[in-house]
Design a protein around this motif. Structure first.
Motif, short mmCIF file in Angstrom:
data_model
loop_
_atom_site.label_atom_id
_atom_site.label_comp_id
_atom_site.label_asym_id
_atom_site.label_seq_id
_atom_site.Cartn_x
_atom_site.Cartn_y
_atom_site.Cartn_z
N HIS A 8 0.85 -1.19 0.00
CA HIS A 8 0.00 0.00 0.00
C HIS A 8 0.88 1.24 0.00
O HIS A 8 1.85 1.30 0.74
CB HIS A 8 -0.90 0.01 1.23
N LEU A 9 0.55 2.21 -0.83
CA LEU A 9 1.28 3.47 -0.88
C LEU A 9 0.27 4.61 -0.83
O LEU A 9 -0.66 4.65 -1.63
CB LEU A 9 2.11 3.57 -2.17
N THR A 10 0.45 5.49 0.13
CA THR A 10 -0.38 6.68 0.24
C THR A 10 0.53 7.89 0.15
O THR A 10 1.54 7.94 0.84
CB THR A 10 -1.14 6.72 1.59
N PHE A 20 6.79 12.80 10.20
CA PHE A 20 5.95 11.62 10.16
C PHE A 20 6.10 10.84 11.45
O PHE A 20 7.19 10.70 12.00
CB PHE A 20 6.33 10.72 8.98
N GLY A 21 4.99 10.31 11.94
CA GLY A 21 4.98 9.49 13.14
C GLY A 21 4.81 8.02 12.77
O GLY A 21 4.77 7.66 11.60
N GLU A 22 4.67 7.21 13.78
CA GLU A 22 4.48 5.78 13.58
C GLU A 22 3.09 5.50 13.03
O GLU A 22 2.12 6.13 13.43
CB GLU A 22 4.66 5.07 14.92
N HIS A 23 2.99 4.56 12.10
CA HIS A 23 1.71 4.16 11.53
C HIS A 23 1.48 2.69 11.84
O HIS A 23 2.42 1.90 11.91
CB HIS A 23 1.70 4.35 10.01
N ARG A 24 0.23 2.33 12.02
CA ARG A 24 -0.12 0.94 12.32
C ARG A 24 -1.39 0.60 11.56
O ARG A 24 -2.35 1.36 11.54
CB ARG A 24 -0.34 0.77 13.81
N ILE A 25 -1.41 -0.55 10.93
CA ILE A 25 -2.62 -1.02 10.25
C ILE A 25 -3.21 -2.15 11.09
O ILE A 25 -2.50 -3.04 11.55
CB ILE A 25 -2.33 -1.49 8.80
N MET A 26 -4.50 -2.08 11.31
CA MET A 26 -5.20 -3.11 12.07
C MET A 26 -6.26 -3.72 11.15
O MET A 26 -7.15 -3.01 10.69
CB MET A 26 -5.82 -2.51 13.32
#
Length: 40
Positions: A8-10, A20-26
């Motif tokens: 995935h690219l946004t 930028f901070g930390e990202h998490r996908i749930m």
């Protein structure tokens, strides 16, 4: 070989530089009219 691969690219554009901070996908199965989530 993995069972599932997700890529995935946004991209966002801002006028000023940003940090930028930390990202998490749930991810999980979704309940609907025809199915019910028993466990995940």
């Amino acid at each position: 070989m993995p069972l599932l691969t997700i890529r995935h690219l946004t991209e966002y554009s801002y006028r000023q530089p940003v940090a930028f901070g930390e990202h998490r996908i749930m991810m999980g199965p979704r309940e609907s009219y025809g199915q019910r989530l028993v466990s995940a």
